[in-house]
Design an enzyme around this catalytic site. Structure first.
Site, PDB file in Angstrom:
ATOM      1  N   ARG A 103     -10.448 -11.546   1.779  1.00 35.57           N
ATOM      2  CA  ARG A 103     -11.273 -12.624   1.223  1.00 35.57           C
ATOM      3  C   ARG A 103     -10.551 -13.970   1.269  1.00 35.57           C
ATOM      4  NH1 ARG A 103     -11.663  -9.292  -4.261  1.00 35.57           N
ATOM      5  NH2 ARG A 103     -11.463  -7.657  -2.688  1.00 35.57           N
TER       6      ARG A 103
ATOM      7  N   LYS B 290       0.848  -1.198   0.000  1.00 38.20           N
ATOM      8  CA  LYS B 290       0.000   0.000   0.000  1.00 38.20           C
ATOM      9  C   LYS B 290       0.884   1.249   0.000  1.00 38.20           C
ATOM     10  CE  LYS B 290      -3.953  -1.813   2.646  1.00 38.20           C
ATOM     11  NZ  LYS B 290      -4.986  -1.634   1.619  1.00 38.20           N
TER      12      LYS B 290
HETATM   13  N1  BES Z   1      -8.221  -3.726   4.363  1.00 34.39           N
HETATM   14  C1  BES Z   1      -8.322  -3.326   3.013  1.00 34.39           C
HETATM   15  C2  BES Z   1      -9.576  -2.527   2.722  1.00 34.39           C
HETATM   16  C3  BES Z   1      -9.676  -1.198   3.405  1.00 34.39           C
HETATM   17  C4  BES Z   1      -9.160  -0.066   2.799  1.00 34.39           C
HETATM   18  C5  BES Z   1     -10.339  -1.084   4.600  1.00 34.39           C
HETATM   19  C6  BES Z   1      -9.296   1.150   3.432  1.00 34.39           C
HETATM   20  C7  BES Z   1     -10.454   0.119   5.216  1.00 34.39           C
HETATM   21  C8  BES Z   1      -9.943   1.238   4.641  1.00 34.39           C
HETATM   22  C9  BES Z   1      -8.336  -4.540   2.098  1.00 34.39           C
HETATM   23  O1  BES Z   1      -7.555  -5.608   2.512  1.00 34.39           O
HETATM   24  C10 BES Z   1      -7.799  -4.098   0.774  1.00 34.39           C
HETATM   25  O2  BES Z   1      -6.660  -3.747   0.719  1.00 34.39           O
HETATM   26  N2  BES Z   1      -8.637  -4.132  -0.249  1.00 34.39           N
HETATM   27  C11 BES Z   1      -8.261  -3.741  -1.539  1.00 34.39           C
HETATM   28  C12 BES Z   1      -8.806  -4.746  -2.531  1.00 34.39           C
HETATM   29  C13 BES Z   1      -8.308  -4.577  -3.923  1.00 34.39           C
HETATM   30  C14 BES Z   1      -6.832  -4.884  -3.980  1.00 34.39           C
HETATM   31  C15 BES Z   1      -9.086  -5.490  -4.824  1.00 34.39           C
HETATM   32  C16 BES Z   1      -8.821  -2.353  -1.811  1.00 34.39           C
HETATM   33  O3  BES Z   1      -9.933  -2.067  -1.376  1.00 34.39           O
HETATM   34  O4  BES Z   1      -8.137  -1.549  -2.421  1.00 34.39           O
HETATM   35 MN    MN Z   2      -5.553  -5.411   1.856  1.00 33.53          MN
END
Ligand code: BES
Ligand code: MN
Ligand code: ZN
Length: 521
Positions: free
Chosen positions: A365, A291
């Site tokens: 997931r 990230k």
């Molecule tokens: N934990 C994150 C989602 C999230 C983002 C929760 C911001 C709370 C605040 C999750 O694991 C994630 O990174 N999801 C990705 C999925 C994508 C790579 C398909 C996302 O939402 O960008």
């Molecule tokens: Mn994630």
């Protein structure tokens, strides 16, 4: 002293509020005026501040507004806080929860140690909430509003009293008896939510999958009727829980699957079992699909779904509904490193289904799919999962609501009913065939990311294939779990989902809805 979260107590007492010695006495005021005879009596004794402030234009009983009045010896309390309840006909459980929370928050801000609440006494035929529900909501609200996450600050920096003793007041003995019943429930759910907030707020160097498992064991040891078993990394390997293992393999803190079991008293083989599954990523760096740095510290909250299940299981085991409940909390730390899972990897999950990894940041997931498959194996006939799953859900519906996706309409209705009771808001989003289709891979059964659009729905489309045939709902709490707190509130976790899930399970029994029926109709 460090390591002490505020000690909150809530009681109900029949008393003349004018005689109650409290640091703060909160007086509920509707837009129409005083709530009841007892309220009016205090207001008159104080020289009608409700009327005077209305004339001045300073306070008119609107919801989420307050005004401070100093009693000057005309009441035993040191201060009287007028708390707006809004229009009488709209004053339901969630409104009373918020009013009590606001009163408790102001009391803590004033370093008060005692709070009297003469907020509501259920007078009038058009009451929007029963007295018992009002007692529950007010008790829950006090816990919520008093909460501050300050366990790593010393006493001076905490700027609050060590405890807040709150007393819900009424002049009427029968009203007191009914309020007491409701408050007894509210104390359990309110304290469970507070417990959840503290664990969710703890940073990732303190809460690891192993320490979270130890916390769950400690909880189960303190609540009769709650049992906890933990699968460690060796047992996860033996069971071939490939999703949880893949996500956890890049971290020095190995993954766990925490299983909390509540068995209803006198349960028979016919007693149905509900499964609650919560995502507990103790820190989500994204892994190899790292990230961006900005805001990454918020990813300590990526365990919020799992913590919601932990808190809900605590409340459920203490309230003892006539249904079996299993809480499953898959926990891992998503980190980049030489042992991390990679984009392009093909992972064989616990169900046997294979998943092509396209993005290691879509890790939630991957741990949920193993836990959902395991919940089915343990005999859960209804499964609800809760997770900070997608940024897309936050883009779609903001930070004040959770998205709900399901393969069963009645399950959605039951979650909406629990939402209306608790004020923890949900919004129904789709997850039908087009979103299932979007998750098909060219080299495996599924891939772990969908296309550009509808990210909350494609994530649900992925999970639905593991529920496969079982009644299932998914609650995406990315917005409320990470950024749910209001600026003026205590920052950090709001413990979203504890009261929602507890109400879902308990009301499901009460209304004998399909899936949690305790006998055939
Ligand atoms: N934990 C994150 C989602 C999230 C983002 C929760 C911001 C709370 C605040 C999750 O694991 C994630 O990174 N999801 C990705 C999925 C994508 C790579 C398909 C996302 O939402 O960008
Ligand atoms: Mn994630
Ligand atoms: Zn995540």
């Amino acid at each position: 002293m460090k390591n002490r979260i505020i000690d909150v107590q809530v009681k109900v007492r029949r008393a003349d509020a004018a005689q109650v010695k409290a640091d703060v006495l909160a007086l509920g005021v509707f837009e129409e005026g005083c709530c009841c005879a007892a309220c009016s009596a205090i207001n008159s004794a104080l020289g009608d501040p409700v009327g005077r402030l209305k004339t001045l234009g300073d306070f008119d009983g609107k919801a989420q507004t307050t005004a401070m009045v100093y009693a000057d010896g005309k009441a035993a309390a040191r201060r009287v806080l007028l708390v707006g309840l809004g229009a009488r006909a709209q004053c339901d459980g969630p409104a009373l929860f918020k009013a009590a929370a606001l009163a408790a928050s102001k009391a803590v801000e004033l370093k008060a140690a005692s709070l009297g609440l003469l907020l509501y006494c259920g007078e009038g035929k058009d009451a929007a909430v029963s007295l018992a529900a009002a007692g529950q909501a007010m008790a829950e609200g006090v816990y919520f509003g008093a909460y501050r996450y300050d366990e790593y600050m010393d006493a001076a920096a905490k700027k609050r009293a060590a405890k807040l003793a709150a007393t819900i007041l009424t002049g009427d003995a029968t009203v007191a008896a009914t309020l007491t019943k409701g408050a007894a429930v509210g104390v359990v759910t309110g304290a469970a939510q507070m417990y959840a907030r503290t664990i969710a707020n703890r940073p990732a160097n303190v809460v690891t999958p192993a320490s979270l498992a130890a916390e769950a064991k400690k909880l189960a040891a303190s609540v009769p009727s709650l049992r906890c078993t933990v699968l460690d990394d060796k047992q996860l390997t033996a069971k071939k829980m490939g999703g949880i293992l893949a996500v956890g393999q890049g971290s020095v803190n190995p993954p766990r699957l925490i299983v909390l079991q509540y068995k209803a008293l006198g349960a028979t083989t016919k007693t149905p079992t509900v499964g609650l599954v919560g995502k507990a990523i103790t820190f989500d760096s994204g892994g190899i699909s790292l990230k961006p740095g900005e805001g990454m510290q918020d990813m300590k909250f990526d365990k919020s779904g799992g913590i919601a299940v932990l808190g809900a299981m605590r409340a459920i085991a203490q309230l003892r509904p006539k249904v079996n409940v299993i809480g499953l909390i898959p926990s891992a730390e998503n980190m980049p490193g030489g042992k991390s899972y990679r984009p392009g990897d093909i992972v064989t999950t616990y169900s046997g289904k294979t998943v092509e990894i396209q993005n290691t940041d879509a890790e939630g997931r991957m741990i949920l799919c193993d836990a959902i498959a395991y919940a089915k194996e343990l005999g859960c006939k209804t499964i609800v999962d809760i997770a900070t799953l997608t940024g897309a859900c936050v883009v779609a519906i903001g930070t004040k609501r959770a998205g709900v996706m399901s393969n069963d309409e009645t399950l959605v209705e039951r979650l909406k009913a629990a939402s209306a009771l608790t004020g923890e808001r949900v919004w129904h989003l789709p997850c039908d065939d087009e979103f299932v289709e979007a998750m098909k891979s060219k080299v495996a059964d599924l891939k772990n990311t969908g296309g550009k659009w509808g990210g909350a729905c494609t994530a649900a489309g992925f999970l639905s294939q593991f529920a496969d045939g079982t009644k299932w709902a998914h609650i995406d709490i990315a917005g409320v779990g990470v950024w749910g707190a209001d600026e003026k509130d205590a920052p950090g976790s709001i413990g979203f989902g504890v009261r929602l899930l507890a109400a879902f399970v308990i009301e499901g029994v009460r209304s004998r809805e399909p899936g949690v029926r305790t006998r055939k109709t």
